[in-house]
Design a protein around this motif. Structure first.
Motif, PDB file in Angstrom:
ATOM      1  N   SER A 104       0.878   0.922  -4.645  1.00 29.15           N
ATOM      2  CA  SER A 104       1.521   0.006  -5.586  1.00 29.15           C
ATOM      3  C   SER A 104       1.896  -1.322  -4.945  1.00 29.15           C
ATOM      4  CB  SER A 104       2.768   0.670  -6.180  1.00 29.15           C
ATOM      5  OG  SER A 104       3.716   0.967  -5.156  1.00 29.15           O
ATOM      6  N   GLU A 105       2.050  -1.353  -3.624  1.00 32.09           N
ATOM      7  CA  GLU A 105       2.333  -2.607  -2.926  1.00 32.09           C
ATOM      8  C   GLU A 105       1.094  -3.496  -2.836  1.00 32.09           C
ATOM      9  OE1 GLU A 105       3.833  -1.391   0.822  1.00 32.09           O
ATOM     10  OE2 GLU A 105       5.824  -0.829   0.065  1.00 32.09           O
ATOM     11  N   GLN A 106      -0.076  -2.887  -2.860  1.00 36.76           N
ATOM     12  CA  GLN A 106      -1.310  -3.662  -2.752  1.00 36.76           C
ATOM     13  C   GLN A 106      -1.966  -3.916  -4.103  1.00 36.76           C
ATOM     14  OE1 GLN A 106      -4.027  -2.192   0.221  1.00 36.76           O
ATOM     15  NE2 GLN A 106      -2.403  -1.621   1.649  1.00 36.76           N
ATOM     16  N   VAL A 107      -1.752  -3.010  -5.045  1.00 39.43           N
ATOM     17  CA  VAL A 107      -2.359  -3.126  -6.378  1.00 39.43           C
ATOM     18  C   VAL A 107      -1.289  -2.802  -7.416  1.00 39.43           C
ATOM     19  CG1 VAL A 107      -4.060  -2.149  -7.960  1.00 39.43           C
ATOM     20  CG2 VAL A 107      -4.678  -2.554  -5.589  1.00 39.43           C
ATOM     21  N   PRO A 108      -1.126  -3.625  -8.444  1.00 36.84           N
ATOM     22  CA  PRO A 108      -0.146  -3.320  -9.501  1.00 36.84           C
ATOM     23  C   PRO A 108      -0.630  -2.153 -10.375  1.00 36.84           C
ATOM     24  CG  PRO A 108      -1.345  -5.318 -10.048  1.00 36.84           C
ATOM     25  CD  PRO A 108      -1.766  -4.932  -8.655  1.00 36.84           C
ATOM     26  N   ILE A 142     -10.997  -1.896 -11.542  1.00 36.72           N
ATOM     27  CA  ILE A 142     -10.982  -3.095 -10.704  1.00 36.72           C
ATOM     28  C   ILE A 142     -10.065  -2.878  -9.502  1.00 36.72           C
ATOM     29  CG2 ILE A 142     -10.586  -5.577 -10.675  1.00 36.72           C
ATOM     30  CD1 ILE A 142     -12.874  -4.675 -12.428  1.00 36.72           C
ATOM     31  N   GLY A 143      -9.000  -2.091  -9.696  1.00 34.86           N
ATOM     32  CA  GLY A 143      -8.085  -1.819  -8.600  1.00 34.86           C
ATOM     33  C   GLY A 143      -8.769  -1.148  -7.420  1.00 34.86           C
ATOM     34  N   LEU A 144      -9.740  -0.280  -7.684  1.00 39.00           N
ATOM     35  CA  LEU A 144     -10.466   0.368  -6.589  1.00 39.00           C
ATOM     36  C   LEU A 144     -11.224  -0.651  -5.745  1.00 39.00           C
ATOM     37  CD1 LEU A 144     -11.892   3.524  -8.415  1.00 39.00           C
ATOM     38  CD2 LEU A 144     -10.125   3.480  -6.655  1.00 39.00           C
ATOM     39  N   ILE A 145     -11.825  -1.642  -6.399  1.00 41.69           N
ATOM     40  CA  ILE A 145     -12.534  -2.679  -5.659  1.00 41.69           C
ATOM     41  C   ILE A 145     -11.550  -3.535  -4.876  1.00 41.69           C
ATOM     42  CG2 ILE A 145     -14.027  -4.706  -5.907  1.00 41.69           C
ATOM     43  CD1 ILE A 145     -15.251  -3.409  -8.327  1.00 41.69           C
ATOM     44  N   GLN A 146     -10.402  -3.837  -5.483  1.00 48.15           N
ATOM     45  CA  GLN A 146      -9.408  -4.656  -4.805  1.00 48.15           C
ATOM     46  C   GLN A 146      -8.884  -3.975  -3.535  1.00 48.15           C
ATOM     47  OE1 GLN A 146      -6.752  -5.655  -8.251  1.00 48.15           O
ATOM     48  NE2 GLN A 146      -6.947  -7.720  -7.433  1.00 48.15           N
ATOM     49  N   LEU A 147      -8.718  -2.668  -3.592  1.00 42.29           N
ATOM     50  CA  LEU A 147      -8.231  -1.957  -2.408  1.00 42.29           C
ATOM     51  C   LEU A 147      -9.185  -2.097  -1.231  1.00 42.29           C
ATOM     52  CD1 LEU A 147      -6.762   1.355  -3.894  1.00 42.29           C
ATOM     53  CD2 LEU A 147      -5.516  -0.496  -2.780  1.00 42.29           C
ATOM     54  N   GLN A 168     -11.194  -4.624  -0.784  1.00 42.15           N
ATOM     55  CA  GLN A 168     -11.159  -6.022  -0.357  1.00 42.15           C
ATOM     56  C   GLN A 168      -9.915  -6.323   0.469  1.00 42.15           C
ATOM     57  OE1 GLN A 168     -11.466  -8.063  -4.108  1.00 42.15           O
ATOM     58  NE2 GLN A 168     -13.695  -7.981  -4.146  1.00 42.15           N
ATOM     59  N   VAL A 169      -8.768  -5.787   0.038  1.00 42.62           N
ATOM     60  CA  VAL A 169      -7.521  -6.033   0.764  1.00 42.62           C
ATOM     61  C   VAL A 169      -7.583  -5.429   2.162  1.00 42.62           C
ATOM     62  CG1 VAL A 169      -5.048  -5.527   0.799  1.00 42.62           C
ATOM     63  CG2 VAL A 169      -6.145  -6.240  -1.325  1.00 42.62           C
ATOM     64  N   ASN A 170      -8.248  -4.263   2.274  1.00 42.83           N
ATOM     65  CA  ASN A 170      -8.322  -3.563   3.566  1.00 42.83           C
ATOM     66  C   ASN A 170      -9.695  -3.725   4.215  1.00 42.83           C
ATOM     67  OD1 ASN A 170      -5.656  -1.707   3.570  1.00 42.83           O
ATOM     68  ND2 ASN A 170      -6.504  -1.752   1.497  1.00 42.83           N
ATOM     69  N   SER A 171     -10.338  -4.853   3.953  1.00 41.01           N
ATOM     70  CA  SER A 171     -11.693  -5.061   4.480  1.00 41.01           C
ATOM     71  C   SER A 171     -11.715  -5.140   5.995  1.00 41.01           C
ATOM     72  CB  SER A 171     -12.295  -6.339   3.890  1.00 41.01           C
ATOM     73  OG  SER A 171     -11.473  -7.468   4.195  1.00 41.01           O
ATOM     74  N   GLY A 172     -10.605  -5.529   6.628  1.00 41.63           N
ATOM     75  CA  GLY A 172     -10.582  -5.639   8.080  1.00 41.63           C
ATOM     76  C   GLY A 172     -10.249  -4.348   8.792  1.00 41.63           C
ATOM     77  N   ALA A 173      -9.965  -3.289   8.040  1.00 42.33           N
ATOM     78  CA  ALA A 173      -9.607  -2.009   8.652  1.00 42.33           C
ATOM     79  C   ALA A 173     -10.835  -1.327   9.234  1.00 42.33           C
ATOM     80  CB  ALA A 173      -8.939  -1.108   7.623  1.00 42.33           C
ATOM     81  N   ALA A 174     -10.587  -0.377  10.129  1.00 48.84           N
ATOM     82  CA  ALA A 174     -11.681   0.334  10.782  1.00 48.84           C
ATOM     83  C   ALA A 174     -12.463   1.198   9.792  1.00 48.84           C
ATOM     84  CB  ALA A 174     -11.139   1.192  11.920  1.00 48.84           C
ATOM     85  N   SER A 175     -11.805   1.716   8.774  1.00 47.13           N
ATOM     86  CA  SER A 175     -12.461   2.549   7.763  1.00 47.13           C
ATOM     87  C   SER A 175     -11.864   2.221   6.398  1.00 47.13           C
ATOM     88  CB  SER A 175     -12.291   4.036   8.065  1.00 47.13           C
ATOM     89  OG  SER A 175     -10.921   4.397   8.041  1.00 47.13           O
ATOM     90  N   PRO A 193      -9.776   2.608   2.991  1.00 46.51           N
ATOM     91  CA  PRO A 193      -8.478   3.252   2.735  1.00 46.51           C
ATOM     92  C   PRO A 193      -8.636   4.432   1.778  1.00 46.51           C
ATOM     93  CG  PRO A 193      -8.646   1.255   1.433  1.00 46.51           C
ATOM     94  CD  PRO A 193      -9.886   1.308   2.285  1.00 46.51           C
ATOM     95  N   TRP A 194      -9.165   5.541   2.315  1.00 47.97           N
ATOM     96  CA  TRP A 194      -9.472   6.676   1.452  1.00 47.97           C
ATOM     97  C   TRP A 194      -8.222   7.251   0.801  1.00 47.97           C
ATOM     98  CZ3 TRP A 194     -14.238   6.531   0.280  1.00 47.97           C
ATOM     99  CH2 TRP A 194     -15.214   6.197   1.217  1.00 47.97           C
ATOM    100  N   ASP A 195      -7.099   7.221   1.494  1.00 49.89           N
ATOM    101  CA  ASP A 195      -5.877   7.759   0.905  1.00 49.89           C
ATOM    102  C   ASP A 195      -5.406   6.910  -0.264  1.00 49.89           C
ATOM    103  OD1 ASP A 195      -5.441   5.660   2.598  1.00 49.89           O
ATOM    104  OD2 ASP A 195      -3.577   6.448   3.437  1.00 49.89           O
ATOM    105  N   LEU A 196      -5.472   5.572  -0.126  1.00 45.22           N
ATOM    106  CA  LEU A 196      -5.060   4.687  -1.210  1.00 45.22           C
ATOM    107  C   LEU A 196      -6.039   4.761  -2.387  1.00 45.22           C
ATOM    108  CD1 LEU A 196      -3.965   1.522   0.832  1.00 45.22           C
ATOM    109  CD2 LEU A 196      -2.653   3.580   0.269  1.00 45.22           C
ATOM    110  N   MET A 197      -7.316   4.821  -2.078  1.00 44.75           N
ATOM    111  CA  MET A 197      -8.317   4.933  -3.136  1.00 44.75           C
ATOM    112  C   MET A 197      -8.191   6.263  -3.873  1.00 44.75           C
ATOM    113  SD  MET A 197     -11.605   3.259  -1.158  1.00 44.75           S
ATOM    114  CE  MET A 197     -12.684   3.435  -2.576  1.00 44.75           C
TER     115      MET A 197
END
Length: 278
Positions: free
Chosen positions: A60-64, A226-231, A233-240, A242-246
């Motif tokens: 919820s902090e990354q996607v409304p 759309i929220g799934l795509i945004q997640l 994009q927001v975590n594009s710099g991570a090593a993997s 964000p399966w938990d957030l998705m």
């Protein structure tokens, strides 16, 4: 043994079906509430005694989430209602009225189902941009309803043809006009089919990605898909990824549909079997 196999065969088939289709849902639910140290552990964690709700807060902090969930509900319900309402009148016309070019019109309507969405995106976007409908909820509802109307009309025509004409003639003899006849005679008999088609269209609209992705530009019109795509994009710099957030966001998408099917299965079955006989 033959009798036991005959009785246990269907149950074994159902159990296999439940495992194949239920395992991905279970894995999404599990991943949404797994602690971070168990999410990508080796060997995988199939059960946990320490479920956590931290991922909901992080998502919820990354996607409304709640805004997107409300938008998805408005988008799905509105487009399903509009598609069924317009298809009701169109199906009655195709089933009852004899007019020149009726079969050709029905054929053209069915052929529009074969058009890929991306083939009409540019002219639709230009039209919507000139009308000021881009990034509006009512514009998205119109688009999704137009996508579902051909199939809905095609299915509803067969239901209308199952209604005996004598009922309509009797209603006219009793002095009812056309609008009253539709409301008193046709509508109650088509109710199971209408509810079924509404639920099917609602599920299709709820899972739609393409139109919200192209025609929505703000939080006020974006949906959960759309929220799934945004997640990502927001975590594009991570090593993997964000399966938990998705997985957490996927729970918000899957659970309403599961509840809808569970509580509406009788309506769906009644609608599918309504045209079995007169």
């Amino acid at each position: 043994m033959r009798r036991l196999a005959a009785r246990g065969g269907p149950y074994a088939g159902f159990a296999l079906f439940a495992v194949v289709f239920g395992l991905p849902v279970y894995w999404i639910l599990l991943s949404a509430f797994l602690p971070a140290d168990q999410l990508l552990s080796e060997p995988p964690t199939y059960f946990t005694t320490r479920p956590t709700g931290e991922t909901v807060q992080r998502t919820s902090e990354q996607v409304p989430i709640w805004t997107y969930a409300l938008n998805s509900a408005l988008y799905a319900v509105g487009s399903a209602l509009l598609a069924v309402a317009l298809a009701f009148f169109a199906a009655y016309a195709f089933a009852r009225l004899r007019f020149r070019g009726g079969n050709l019109t029905m054929l053209v309507l069915l052929l529009t189902m074969a058009l890929p969405q991306i083939a009409t995106t540019i002219p639709l976007f230009q039209l919507y941009n000139s009308l000021g409908l881009v990034d509006t909820m009512h514009g998205l509802i119109l688009l999704q309803a137009s996508l579902m109307i051909p199939m809905t009309v095609w299915l509803m025509v067969s239901f209308v043809k199952q209604i005996p004409r004598e009922l309509e003639e009797a209603a006219h003899v009793d002095g009812t006009n056309f609008a009253q006849m539709l409301y008193v005679v046709i509508w109650p008999l088509l109710k199971p089919a209408l509810v079924t088609l509404f639920l099917v269209n609602l599920i299709m609209a709820w899972n739609e990605l393409f139109y919200p992705l192209v025609f929505s530009n703000s939080v006020d019109t974006r949906t959960l898909t759309i929220g799934l795509i945004q997640l990502t994009q927001v975590n594009s710099g991570a090593a993997s990824r964000p399966w938990d957030l998705m997985s957490t966001l996927s729970v918000f998408m899957i659970v309403p549909i599961i509840l809808l099917v569970v509580f509406g299965q009788r309506r769906i079955i009644a609608g599918l079997t309504a045209g079995a006989g007169k």
